[in-house]
Design an enzyme around this catalytic site. Structure first.
Site, PDB file in Angstrom:
ATOM      1  N   HIS A   1       0.804  -1.227   0.000  1.00 36.35           N
ATOM      2  CA  HIS A   1       0.000   0.000   0.000  1.00 36.35           C
ATOM      3  C   HIS A   1       0.833   1.271   0.000  1.00 36.35           C
ATOM      4  CE1 HIS A   1      -3.948  -1.925   0.909  1.00 36.35           C
ATOM      5  NE2 HIS A   1      -3.191  -2.818   1.495  1.00 36.35           N
TER       6      HIS A   1
ATOM      7  N   LYS B   1      -7.852  14.142   4.287  1.00 33.64           N
ATOM      8  CA  LYS B   1      -7.007  12.939   4.292  1.00 33.64           C
ATOM      9  C   LYS B   1      -5.980  13.121   5.407  1.00 33.64           C
ATOM     10  CE  LYS B   1      -6.109  13.908   0.019  1.00 33.64           C
ATOM     11  NZ  LYS B   1      -5.862  12.911  -1.059  1.00 33.64           N
ATOM     12  N   ARG B   2      -5.238  12.068   5.736  1.00 35.43           N
ATOM     13  CA  ARG B   2      -4.197  12.210   6.757  1.00 35.43           C
ATOM     14  C   ARG B   2      -3.265  13.341   6.337  1.00 35.43           C
ATOM     15  NH1 ARG B   2      -3.753   8.305  11.097  1.00 35.43           N
ATOM     16  NH2 ARG B   2      -1.881   9.490  11.564  1.00 35.43           N
TER      17      ARG B   2
ATOM     18  N   LYS C   1       1.284  14.418   0.632  1.00 31.80           N
ATOM     19  CA  LYS C   1      -0.087  14.732   0.183  1.00 31.80           C
ATOM     20  C   LYS C   1      -0.218  16.239  -0.101  1.00 31.80           C
ATOM     21  CE  LYS C   1      -1.916  10.819   2.888  1.00 31.80           C
ATOM     22  NZ  LYS C   1      -2.695   9.960   1.963  1.00 31.80           N
TER      23      LYS C   1
ATOM     24  N   THR D   1      -8.317   6.734  -1.919  1.00 33.97           N
ATOM     25  CA  THR D   1      -9.693   6.235  -2.015  1.00 33.97           C
ATOM     26  C   THR D   1     -10.670   7.382  -1.760  1.00 33.97           C
ATOM     27  OG1 THR D   1      -9.345   5.474   0.253  1.00 33.97           O
ATOM     28  CG2 THR D   1      -9.293   3.799  -1.479  1.00 33.97           C
TER      29      THR D   1
ATOM     30  N   LYS E   1     -14.417   8.638  -3.448  1.00 33.43           N
ATOM     31  CA  LYS E   1     -15.626   8.977  -2.691  1.00 33.43           C
ATOM     32  C   LYS E   1     -16.139  10.370  -3.078  1.00 33.43           C
ATOM     33  CE  LYS E   1     -13.613   6.136   0.944  1.00 33.43           C
ATOM     34  NZ  LYS E   1     -12.683   6.143   2.098  1.00 33.43           N
TER      35      LYS E   1
HETATM   36  C1  LIG Z   1       3.351   0.907  10.627  1.00 30.76           C
HETATM   37  C2  LIG Z   1       2.584   2.099  10.425  1.00 30.76           C
HETATM   38  C3  LIG Z   1       1.832   2.091   9.120  1.00 30.76           C
HETATM   39  C4  LIG Z   1       0.446   2.087   9.169  1.00 30.76           C
HETATM   40  C5  LIG Z   1      -0.253   2.129   7.994  1.00 30.76           C
HETATM   41  C6  LIG Z   1       0.430   2.156   6.789  1.00 30.76           C
HETATM   42  C7  LIG Z   1      -0.383   2.164   5.557  1.00 30.76           C
HETATM   43  C8  LIG Z   1       0.215   1.345   4.486  1.00 30.76           C
HETATM   44  C9  LIG Z   1      -0.546   3.526   5.063  1.00 30.76           C
HETATM   45  C10 LIG Z   1      -1.791   3.617   4.226  1.00 30.76           C
HETATM   46  O1  LIG Z   1      -2.856   3.730   4.740  1.00 30.76           O
HETATM   47  N1  LIG Z   1      -1.574   3.598   2.898  1.00 30.76           N
HETATM   48  C11 LIG Z   1      -2.668   3.991   2.039  1.00 30.76           C
HETATM   49  O2  LIG Z   1      -3.368   2.824   1.635  1.00 30.76           O
HETATM   50  C12 LIG Z   1      -4.507   3.165   0.841  1.00 30.76           C
HETATM   51  C13 LIG Z   1      -5.280   1.878   0.553  1.00 30.76           C
HETATM   52  O3  LIG Z   1      -4.617   1.104  -0.374  1.00 30.76           O
HETATM   53  C14 LIG Z   1      -4.112   3.895  -0.434  1.00 30.76           C
HETATM   54  O4  LIG Z   1      -5.253   4.264  -1.141  1.00 30.76           O
HETATM   55  C15 LIG Z   1      -3.269   5.121  -0.102  1.00 30.76           C
HETATM   56  O5  LIG Z   1      -2.774   5.709  -1.281  1.00 30.76           O
HETATM   57  C16 LIG Z   1      -2.118   4.730   0.811  1.00 30.76           C
HETATM   58  O6  LIG Z   1      -1.405   5.878   1.265  1.00 30.76           O
HETATM   59  C17 LIG Z   1       1.798   2.148   6.708  1.00 30.76           C
HETATM   60  C18 LIG Z   1       2.514   2.106   7.896  1.00 30.76           C
END
Ligand SMILES: CCc1ccc([C@H](C)CC(=O)N[C@@H]2O[C@H](CO)[C@@H](O)[C@H](O)[C@H]2O)cc1
Length: 823
Positions: A363, A555-556, A561, A663, A667
């Site tokens: 992701h 978004k975050r 971003k 995503t 939406k």
């Molecule tokens: C360990 C901490 C941590 C937690 C969450 C993440 C995720 C991978 C970050 C995340 O949410 N990525 C997002 O995933 C979405 C679903 O596929 C994508 O649409 C976003 O572009 C992507 O940033 C990485 C590292």
């Protein structure tokens, strides 16, 4: 006479009314006069839940008896959002419930607002898992979602004096009617200790793990009902607890803390969600959390398999498991451990089963987001798994050495163990080696996965790499969040089947130029903008005028971003007003939303900057309301549902090559917002679907970015070369937005002028030009409305149903198993 409808499962208004009164009495122990808003909500929740459980039991019976091949989704996060409204939609009883509420003189909206949302996720990854669970049930595919039942989810965000303040999310304080505790579904989870070799009964050398600590994981089940079906899947979340909740010996000698120490230590593991959506190095508790839910889940899958089909050798025929990023990647080593050590299998057979069981979704490309764990930490916490990882690595590198003869550099690059500096286990490498399919979440992203971070693996196993572009649930993000639009679409399509066959949205196209239809379309958007304006006025004191163009970035908060690029446009607009108050400007409301990871200082300073700019602009008489800036506090699923229907413009402005998919972009577009964006993630595919003429594109593409960075990017050239850009940055440094404090935002502006890793300055000019195009389009309501209708009409592809259908056909090889409708 007509058989009386069963009160507990009847779907009519009458049955719902009776059930509601019964539940208020028998579950809440309340009668109407003394019931609290929470009681009124709980009675409604239990009324909906009963109809869920009835379908759940029938689904479970069918799945068990038919030994159905089942998808297991392993995710450390599920951003589910409030259940009630969604459950009523999926049961198809929203109208009956609304009428029942009316006759019971219940404020239906207030009851829905009462629900505390389970915020068991950070952002995109967690929400995607929730949309996928909804689509798996809607497509009638037997599935189990495995995760962690955090006692504290993502923090609630307060904005105080412009700064983010985190408030702990004690979401379970009032209980959770949507889950069922399963005290008998409990598994031991081990940590620490050592391993020892021994000869088993058939004189085979075996390994046993002698752990230092054993806790247990208890299951909590949440039923996930599909839309327009009786299929109910399972979300099984694990809570950690002590094997013994009280050490009586310690108690006896008066060591009261000692007596409960094990309990406290054990419960800490599933206590709280890590609030970062980028990893923090070496956090031991995070590793313990990952192993905790992985071990419970794999043990549960083996139990379910042996209780139904068996034998263990056919495990991968029964189950296929999707790893939602690397967070559950330890599952590969855990299944190997159980097959080798507890089921006495030999390595080859165990590896075959493991490899055919797992698939991995990546992701994020951000280097700092690719998880690695120190070998020393694994040695101490999971000694048996480290042994198994070493064995996997050795056998894997033997393959690499044969395939790529005498290429030691490649061997070092591909190894599961990173040797530079402190030795680390590369979790993405383990996930790829242990999986038979690897996918990214949008075409560009999957291409970049193949050509950058996992290039060597693609060279070795090109057949393993694929793409499945993300999607979102139209049930939650149109029907629940935008019922007015949902009703109009049902009118055009003649029924609600579009919600499970989203390509039907195409039927809106023929109405795109119809003035009457356009007027209704605009009224739906204005009504949503009024609702949001009322909510924002109450929460933030900022008055938004629905006449304004609602320009939304939610978004975050993260530098890739580029919320700061958006702020530079706002400051440019402000400067233009100051320079020429009669400047003919399209009135705009700039609305932001998003949480910053508590330890991410630059992101928190960005939130402060947005609020500081808002403070000045919203109170500047010369601006006089032409533009407004507002920050929506506590952006979560519930509040997102207020934003998506109300947006005119969706900001998707990440640096090309950085946002894996996005995503939120889907939406907003599904709710009629037009997108201003870069050629990044799924923006590219959205633009292709809606038509280039219905999308405001700007900026460098991923190739140009890579090229410019390779040749050495000099942000200060833009600062010195573009007077307006310099004026905007200088205005921030002037202290205007910080009560004269010229140093407050220096960390941000210095980073921009001297480093600018996400090339904000390079895309600034193109962004401003695109924003001009937005304004001129908005001046022509007929043209704008046509573009908005065409955007929605062409978003069918971005349903999470389509994504899940692709996973099922191309990756999981699983078939739907319809549960007969009980009605
Ligand atoms: C360990 C901490 C941590 C937690 C969450 C993440 C995720 C991978 C970050 C995340 O949410 N990525 C997002 O995933 C979405 C679903 O596929 C994508 O649409 C976003 O572009 C992507 O940033 C990485 C590292």
């Amino acid at each position: 006479c007509e058989p009386r409808e069963p009160t507990r499962t009847g779907m009519s208004k009458e049955a719902l009314k009776q059930a509601y009164i019964d539940n208020l009495f028998f579950i809440q122990g309340r009668f109407r006069e003394v019931a609290t808003p929470h009681d009124l909500y709980m009675a409604a929740a239990f009324t909906a839940r009963d109809r869920l459980l009835e379908r759940w039991v029938r689904s479970a019976q069918l799945f068990k008896s038919s030994h159905a091949r089942t998808v297991c989704y392993l995710s450390a996060e599920y951003l589910l959002g409030p259940h009630l409204a969604k459950t009523l939609i999926n049961l198809g009883i929203t109208q009956a419930a609304r009428e029942a509420a009316e006759e019971l003189e219940l404020d239906f909206t207030a009851v829905l607002e009462e629900e505390e949302e389970p915020g068991l996720g950070n952002g995109g990854l967690g929400r995607l898992a929730a949309c996928f669970m909804d689509s798996l049930a809607t497509l009638r595919i037997p599935a189990i979602g495995y995760g962690i039942r955090y006692e504290f989810g993502i923090f609630d965000q307060r904005i105080e004096d412009g700064w983010q303040v985190e408030v702990s999310d004690n979401w379970l304080r009032n209980g959770n009617p949507w889950e069922i505790p399963r005290p008998k579904i409990c598994f031991p989870v081990c940590y620490g200790g050592h391993t020892e070799r021994y000869r088993d009964a058939d004189d085979q050398w075996r390994t046993r793990w002698v752990p230092a600590m054993v806790i247990q994981g208890m299951a909590y089940d949440t039923p996930i009902l599909g839309f327009g079906t009786d299929n109910v899947n399972l979300l099984r979340l694990w809570k950690s607890e002590a094997a013994e909740s009280l050490d009586f010996q310690a108690f006896n000698i008066g060591d009261y803390y000692g007596a409960v120490h094990a309990k406290i230590e054990a419960e800490t593991i599933s206590k709280i969600l890590y609030p970062n959506d980028e990893p923090e190095a070496g956090k031991e508790l995070r590793l313990k959390q990952q192993y905790f839910f992985v071990s419970c889940s794999i043990q549960d899958m083996i139990r379910l398999h042996l209780n139904t089909v068996g034998p263990i050798e056919r495990f991968d025929r029964k189950f296929v498991a999707q790893l939602n990023d690397t967070h559950p990647a330890l599952a590969i080593a855990e299944l190997m451990r159980l097959l080798l050590d507890e089921h006495g299998m030999d390595w080859e057979q165990a590896w075959g089963i493991t490899h055919r069981t797992f698939c991995y979704t990546n992701h994020t490309l951000l280097p700092e987001a690719l998880e690695t764990w120190p070998v020393a930490l694994l040695e101490r916490l999971l000694p048996r798994h480290l042994e198994i990882i070493y064995e996997i690595n050795q056998r894997f590198l033997d393959q690499v050495r044969i395939r790529f003869f005498a290429d030691d550099a490649r061997v070092a690059r591909m190894s599961l163990i990173g040797e530079d500096g402190e030795r680390q286990v590369r979790m993405a490498h383990l996930a790829v080696v242990g999986s038979h399919q690897v996918n990214g979440v949008a075409e560009l992203h999957s291409e970049l996965v193949r050509t950058t971070i996992l290039r060597d693996f693609h060279d070795l196993w090109p057949e393993r790499f694929t793409n499945v572009t993300n999607g979102v649930s139209p049930r939650r993000f149109i029907m629940v969040s935008n019922p007015r639009l949902g009703r109009l679409i049902s009118e055009v399509c003649g029924n609600t089947s579009w919600a499970r066959d989203l390509e039907q949205l195409r039927r809106l196209e023929e109405h795109a130029d119809d003035p009457a239809f356009q007027a209704r379309w605009r009224e739906i958007k204005s009504a949503a903008k009024r609702d949001l304006a009322d909510w924002m006025a109450a929460r933030t004191g900022v008055d938004l005028d629905p006449v304004q163009l609602f320009d939304v970035q939610a978004k975050r908060i993260h530098e890739y971003k580029r919320q700061h690029l958006n702020v530079l446009h706002i400051i440019r607009t402000y400067q233009r007003i100051k320079q020429d108050p009669n400047h003919d400007l399209v009135p705009r409301a700039f609305i932001f939303g998003g949480k910053a990871a508590p330890g991410y200082f630059a992101a928190k300073l960005l939130i402060k900057l947005i609020n500081a700019v808002a403070e000045v602009i919203n109170h500047d008489p010369e601006v006089n309301g032409t533009i407004r800036v507002a920050f929506m506090p506590d952006f979560n699923v519930k509040n997102g549902q207020r934003l998506y229907p109300a947006a005119d413009l969706s900001e998707q402005i990440s640096l090309a090559g950085k946002e894996a998919s996005g995503t939120g972009n889907m939406k907003f577009s599904m709710n009629g917002a037009l997108t201003i964006g870069t050629l990044d993630g799924a923006n590219i595919e959205i633009r292709r679907a809606v038509g280039e003429e219905n999308f405001f594109l700007f900026g460098m593409d991923a190739e140009t970015v890579a090229h410019r960075q390779a040749e050495g990017y000099r942000p200060w050239d833009h600062y010195h070369g573009d007077p307006e850009l310099r004026a905007d940055i200088d205005l921030i440094n002037s202290g205007l937005f910080s009560h004269g404090d010229t140093s407050l935002f220096r960390p941000l502006t210095d980073q921009l002028v001297n480093h600018d890793p996400f090339m904000v300055l390079a895309d600034y000019r193109a962004y401003l030009e695109a924003q001009e195009h937005v304004s001129s389009a908005y001046r022509d309501p007929a043209r704008w409305t046509r573009m908005s209708i065409l955007n929605v009409a062409r978003m069918g592809h971005f349903s999470s149903d389509r994504a899940i259908r692709e996973y099922a056909e191309r990756i999981w090889a699983v078939e739907p198993l319809p549960v007969e409708s009980g009605q």
